[in-house]
Structures are given as structure tokens and as C-alpha cells.
Design a protein around this motif. Structure first.
Motif, PDB file in Angstrom:
ATOM      1  N   HIS A   1     -34.477 -19.324 -32.717  1.00  0.00           N
ATOM      2  CA  HIS A   1     -33.191 -19.499 -32.052  1.00  0.00           C
ATOM      3  C   HIS A   1     -32.078 -19.427 -33.093  1.00  0.00           C
ATOM      4  O   HIS A   1     -32.201 -19.971 -34.188  1.00  0.00           O
ATOM      5  N   LYS A   2     -30.992 -18.773 -32.724  1.00  0.00           N
ATOM      6  CA  LYS A   2     -29.869 -18.590 -33.631  1.00  0.00           C
ATOM      7  C   LYS A   2     -28.708 -19.507 -33.219  1.00  0.00           C
ATOM      8  O   LYS A   2     -28.555 -19.842 -32.054  1.00  0.00           O
ATOM      9  N   ALA A   3     -27.919 -19.877 -34.216  1.00  0.00           N
ATOM     10  CA  ALA A   3     -26.731 -20.693 -33.980  1.00  0.00           C
ATOM     11  C   ALA A   3     -25.658 -20.268 -34.965  1.00  0.00           C
ATOM     12  O   ALA A   3     -25.943 -19.611 -35.971  1.00  0.00           O
ATOM     13  N   GLY A   4     -24.429 -20.639 -34.677  1.00  0.00           N
ATOM     14  CA  GLY A   4     -23.344 -20.289 -35.577  1.00  0.00           C
ATOM     15  C   GLY A   4     -22.165 -21.218 -35.411  1.00  0.00           C
ATOM     16  O   GLY A   4     -22.117 -22.040 -34.494  1.00  0.00           O
ATOM     17  N   CYS A   5     -21.192 -21.060 -36.304  1.00  0.00           N
ATOM     18  CA  CYS A   5     -19.982 -21.873 -36.236  1.00  0.00           C
ATOM     19  C   CYS A   5     -19.020 -21.301 -35.198  1.00  0.00           C
ATOM     20  O   CYS A   5     -19.305 -20.304 -34.541  1.00  0.00           O
ATOM     21  N   PHE A   6     -17.858 -21.884 -35.081  1.00  0.00           N
ATOM     22  CA  PHE A   6     -16.878 -21.499 -34.063  1.00  0.00           C
ATOM     23  C   PHE A   6     -16.347 -20.074 -34.262  1.00  0.00           C
ATOM     24  O   PHE A   6     -16.129 -19.324 -33.323  1.00  0.00           O
ATOM     25  N   CYS A   7     -16.146 -19.669 -35.524  1.00  0.00           N
ATOM     26  CA  CYS A   7     -15.572 -18.341 -35.788  1.00  0.00           C
ATOM     27  C   CYS A   7     -16.609 -17.280 -36.081  1.00  0.00           C
ATOM     28  O   CYS A   7     -16.296 -16.093 -36.118  1.00  0.00           O
ATOM     29  N   GLY A   8     -17.856 -17.685 -36.318  1.00  0.00           N
ATOM     30  CA  GLY A   8     -18.914 -16.715 -36.585  1.00  0.00           C
ATOM     31  C   GLY A   8     -19.140 -16.420 -38.051  1.00  0.00           C
ATOM     32  O   GLY A   8     -20.001 -15.602 -38.387  1.00  0.00           O
ATOM     33  N   ALA A   9     -18.399 -17.065 -38.945  1.00  0.00           N
ATOM     34  CA  ALA A   9     -18.577 -16.822 -40.377  1.00  0.00           C
ATOM     35  C   ALA A   9     -19.923 -17.333 -40.881  1.00  0.00           C
ATOM     36  O   ALA A   9     -20.493 -16.784 -41.831  1.00  0.00           O
ATOM     37  N   VAL A  10     -20.428 -18.385 -40.245  1.00  0.00           N
ATOM     38  CA  VAL A  10     -21.709 -18.980 -40.630  1.00  0.00           C
ATOM     39  C   VAL A  10     -22.711 -18.805 -39.499  1.00  0.00           C
ATOM     40  O   VAL A  10     -22.393 -19.067 -38.333  1.00  0.00           O
TER      41      VAL A  10
ATOM     42  N   THR B   1     -26.526 -31.164 -39.581  1.00  0.00           N
ATOM     43  CA  THR B   1     -26.500 -32.349 -40.438  1.00  0.00           C
ATOM     44  C   THR B   1     -27.867 -32.535 -41.070  1.00  0.00           C
ATOM     45  O   THR B   1     -28.877 -32.617 -40.363  1.00  0.00           O
ATOM     46  N   GLU B   2     -27.907 -32.609 -42.387  1.00  0.00           N
ATOM     47  CA  GLU B   2     -29.155 -32.884 -43.095  1.00  0.00           C
ATOM     48  C   GLU B   2     -29.339 -34.395 -43.203  1.00  0.00           C
ATOM     49  O   GLU B   2     -28.407 -35.119 -43.546  1.00  0.00           O
ATOM     50  N   HIS B   3     -30.565 -34.851 -42.921  1.00  0.00           N
ATOM     51  CA  HIS B   3     -30.916 -36.271 -43.022  1.00  0.00           C
ATOM     52  C   HIS B   3     -32.017 -36.404 -44.079  1.00  0.00           C
ATOM     53  O   HIS B   3     -33.212 -36.345 -43.748  1.00  0.00           O
ATOM     54  N   PRO B   4     -31.646 -36.570 -45.352  1.00  0.00           N
ATOM     55  CA  PRO B   4     -32.641 -36.562 -46.425  1.00  0.00           C
ATOM     56  C   PRO B   4     -33.735 -37.609 -46.278  1.00  0.00           C
ATOM     57  O   PRO B   4     -34.900 -37.337 -46.580  1.00  0.00           O
ATOM     58  N   ARG B   5     -33.392 -38.803 -45.820  1.00  0.00           N
ATOM     59  CA  ARG B   5     -34.405 -39.856 -45.727  1.00  0.00           C
ATOM     60  C   ARG B   5     -35.412 -39.583 -44.628  1.00  0.00           C
ATOM     61  O   ARG B   5     -36.566 -39.980 -44.710  1.00  0.00           O
ATOM     62  N   MET B   6     -34.983 -38.908 -43.580  1.00  0.00           N
ATOM     63  CA  MET B   6     -35.908 -38.497 -42.513  1.00  0.00           C
ATOM     64  C   MET B   6     -36.643 -37.213 -42.884  1.00  0.00           C
ATOM     65  O   MET B   6     -37.635 -36.874 -42.258  1.00  0.00           O
ATOM     66  N   ARG B   7     -36.086 -36.474 -43.844  1.00  0.00           N
ATOM     67  CA  ARG B   7     -36.603 -35.154 -44.221  1.00  0.00           C
ATOM     68  C   ARG B   7     -36.509 -34.187 -43.035  1.00  0.00           C
ATOM     69  O   ARG B   7     -37.392 -33.363 -42.794  1.00  0.00           O
ATOM     70  N   LEU B   8     -35.395 -34.312 -42.299  1.00  0.00           N
ATOM     71  CA  LEU B   8     -35.164 -33.476 -41.122  1.00  0.00           C
ATOM     72  C   LEU B   8     -33.710 -33.016 -41.102  1.00  0.00           C
ATOM     73  O   LEU B   8     -32.848 -33.623 -41.731  1.00  0.00           O
ATOM     74  N   ILE B   9     -33.464 -31.929 -40.370  1.00  0.00           N
ATOM     75  CA  ILE B   9     -32.110 -31.391 -40.216  1.00  0.00           C
ATOM     76  C   ILE B   9     -31.772 -31.341 -38.734  1.00  0.00           C
ATOM     77  O   ILE B   9     -32.537 -30.809 -37.926  1.00  0.00           O
ATOM     78  N   ASP B  10     -30.619 -31.904 -38.383  1.00  0.00           N
ATOM     79  CA  ASP B  10     -30.125 -31.861 -37.003  1.00  0.00           C
ATOM     80  C   ASP B  10     -29.297 -30.595 -36.821  1.00  0.00           C
ATOM     81  O   ASP B  10     -28.208 -30.469 -37.379  1.00  0.00           O
ATOM     82  N   VAL B  11     -29.842 -29.658 -36.067  1.00  0.00           N
ATOM     83  CA  VAL B  11     -29.068 -28.486 -35.659  1.00  0.00           C
ATOM     84  C   VAL B  11     -28.597 -28.779 -34.245  1.00  0.00           C
ATOM     85  O   VAL B  11     -29.420 -28.973 -33.335  1.00  0.00           O
ATOM     86  N   TYR B  12     -27.279 -28.830 -34.040  1.00  0.00           N
ATOM     87  CA  TYR B  12     -26.731 -29.304 -32.773  1.00  0.00           C
ATOM     88  C   TYR B  12     -27.224 -28.437 -31.623  1.00  0.00           C
ATOM     89  O   TYR B  12     -27.046 -27.219 -31.597  1.00  0.00           O
ATOM     90  N   ALA B  13     -27.867 -29.101 -30.662  1.00  0.00           N
ATOM     91  CA  ALA B  13     -28.587 -28.402 -29.600  1.00  0.00           C
ATOM     92  C   ALA B  13     -27.699 -27.444 -28.822  1.00  0.00           C
ATOM     93  O   ALA B  13     -28.136 -26.368 -28.405  1.00  0.00           O
ATOM     94  N   ASN B  14     -26.434 -27.817 -28.619  1.00  0.00           N
ATOM     95  CA  ASN B  14     -25.548 -26.967 -27.815  1.00  0.00           C
ATOM     96  C   ASN B  14     -25.150 -25.687 -28.538  1.00  0.00           C
ATOM     97  O   ASN B  14     -24.606 -24.763 -27.918  1.00  0.00           O
ATOM     98  N   LEU B  15     -25.424 -25.577 -29.847  1.00  0.00           N
ATOM     99  CA  LEU B  15     -25.117 -24.363 -30.592  1.00  0.00           C
ATOM    100  C   LEU B  15     -26.257 -23.348 -30.566  1.00  0.00           C
ATOM    101  O   LEU B  15     -26.033 -22.161 -30.844  1.00  0.00           O
ATOM    102  N   LEU B  16     -27.460 -23.786 -30.241  1.00  0.00           N
ATOM    103  CA  LEU B  16     -28.638 -22.922 -30.341  1.00  0.00           C
ATOM    104  C   LEU B  16     -28.744 -22.014 -29.121  1.00  0.00           C
ATOM    105  O   LEU B  16     -28.924 -22.473 -27.995  1.00  0.00           O
ATOM    106  N   GLN B  17     -28.659 -20.722 -29.348  1.00  0.00           N
ATOM    107  CA  GLN B  17     -28.676 -19.745 -28.269  1.00  0.00           C
ATOM    108  C   GLN B  17     -30.076 -19.665 -27.642  1.00  0.00           C
ATOM    109  O   GLN B  17     -31.068 -19.486 -28.334  1.00  0.00           O
TER     110      GLN B  17
END
Length: 240
Positions: free
Chosen positions: A103-112, A182-198
Motif C-alpha cells: 500500500h502506498k501513502a504520501g504527504c499533502f503535496c505529493g513530495a513525499v 510516526t516512528e516509535h523506537p521503544r515499540m520498534r514499530l512505525i505508525d503509518v496513518y491509516a487514512n493516508l494508505l491507498q
């Protein structure tokens, strides 16, 4: 083969050392064969293409050892699908196995742009004060992924980072300010905001930090006062 990469047979894993941080792929070996089980990239190395470098070095090592390959790791299977020059390593029947979803995701303008592979380790809703302030919303729909499952595909230089605490490193686009993950180092997980994932079907299983909720959500899901015990919280739940 990549520098600082080696086969640590004592721990049954291929390792890539990057400035003292170890990214690795665990395996099971048998005569003439190998199964790649799990890939892990430390949060400190996230977003730098280390997973791809590790995947390439691992498959080169499998080729050099002359072993037939089976794959249980979603990341490695997805890597082979994108780099078919390694498909000849697969044992009979392995090519027919389904490839992990991407699944792909991006920022508001598409630069990332980023992509995630496989399935999240946890998915739900967060009600903490920091998420409320960061998102300017009462609830954040989160999906937590192993760092090896998250890859920046465009605009790495345009990503800014802010961390109020050591628990959360929040990533945003420096061009438009759009939030990305958001990276969560202590959990060793990354939160990719669900509403951004196509095309991603968010399937929440819990509410986190319900003790600081701004709105009540009566959906029957477990409501944790802070976090589940497996994520480092108290595990205490609250009523709907």
C-alpha cells in the motif's frame, strides 16, 4: 556483497551492521535449502533504504551458498517480486505463493511518498493528548508496522522530524507540512496513518489512551486506559 554484512550462523540470521545498529534476516537452514523467516530493521535506521540493501545482500548470500529458497517473510517476498532476477532462487512451488500486499501513502503535496508491505502488527485508534495536538483531531487512526515493512520511495530529503519525547518521532513533509508517519523506537514499530494508505482496509482492534479521550466511541472494541501490555502499557481497560 554489502560491506559489514555477514552470515551469523550462531544466531541463525544474516546481519547488516550500520554504525553499530544491526539489521537482520532470520532463517532456518537444512541441507541445500534455506527458509527466510523475518526481517527486522532498527528504528534508528528507518527510512534510509537499509531494508532493501539488506534484502539484496541476503539474496546474494543465498545464491552464493547454492541453497534453494523458501520465504515466510513478507518483506523478502515483496522484494523478490520487485526484483525478478532473484526468482530463480525459489524452491519449486514458491513462485506460486501470493505476494504480500503493498500500500502506498504520501504527504499533502505529493513530495513525499512511502509504501508499506504485508499487514500491520496492530491497528486501532489513539486518543492521547499528543496525537490530538499533532493531528488537530480528537482521534488518530493508527496502523503500526514493523520498520522493515515501511519504505520511503520518494522525497526522503523533504522529510522533517519532531520528537517531543523519546517515545515518538513524528515525520512530516517540509514542503507542505503534511503528516506522514510516526516512528516509535521503544515499540520498534512505525505508525503509518491509516487514512493516508491507498486501498488499505483499516481493521481496528483496540482504542489506545482512552483515559484522555475527547469523545466516547461505543463500538465494542477494547478501550485501554493507556496501552496494551504488549506495547508497554498497563493493559488496564475502561468501559465504553
Amino acid at each position: 556483497m554489502a560491506e559489514n554484512f555477514h552470515d551469523n550462523e550462531g544466531r541463525q540470521r544474516f546481519e547488516l551492521d550500520v554504525a553499530g545498529h544491526i539489521a537482520f534476516v532470520t532463517y532456518r537452514k537444512s541441507p541445500g535449502a534455506i527458509t527466510l523467516v523475518h526481517t527486522e530493521v532498527p528504528p534508528e535506521l528507518g527510512g534510509r533504504g537499509i531494508g532493501s540493501k539488506l534484502g539484496r545482500a541476503t539474496l546474494d548470500a543465498v545464491r552464493a551458498q547454492g541453497r534453494k529458497l523458501t520465504v515466510e517473510c513478507d518483506f523478502i517476498r515483496s522484494y523478490i517480486d520487485k526484483h525478478p532476477e532473484y526468482s530463480d532462487l525459489l524452491a519449486p512451488g514458491e513462485k506460486e505463493k501470493p505476494v504480500a500486499a503493498v500500500h502506498k501513502a504520501g504527504c499533502f503535496c505529493g513530495a513525499v511518498e512511502i509504501e508499506v508491505t504485508g499487514k500491520p502488527a496492530f491497528a486501532g485508534y489513539c486518543h492521547c493528548r499528543d496525537c490530538q495536538a499533532w493531528s488537530a483531531a480528537p482521534i488518530n487512526a493508527f496502523s503500526l508496522w514493523p520498520s522493515s515493512s515501511v519504505r520511503i520511495t520518494k522525497g526522503e530529503a523533504d522529510i522533517g522530524t519532531f520528537h517531543k519525547t523519546e517515545n515518538s518521532y513524528r515525520k512530516y513533509c517540509k514542503v507542505c507540512g503534511g503528516h506522514v508517519m510516526t516512528e516509535h523506537p521503544r515499540m520498534r514499530l512505525i505508525d503509518v496513518y491509516a487514512n493516508l494508505l491507498q486501498g488499505f482496509a483499516h481493521q481496528p482492534t483496540l482504542h489506545a489512551n482512552y483515559g484522555s479521550k475527547m469523545v466516547s466511541v461505543k463500538d465494542g472494541l477494547p478501550k485501554f486506559k493507556d496501552l496494551p501490555a504488549e506495547l508497554g502499557g498497563s493493559g488496564e481497560t475502561l468501559p465504553d
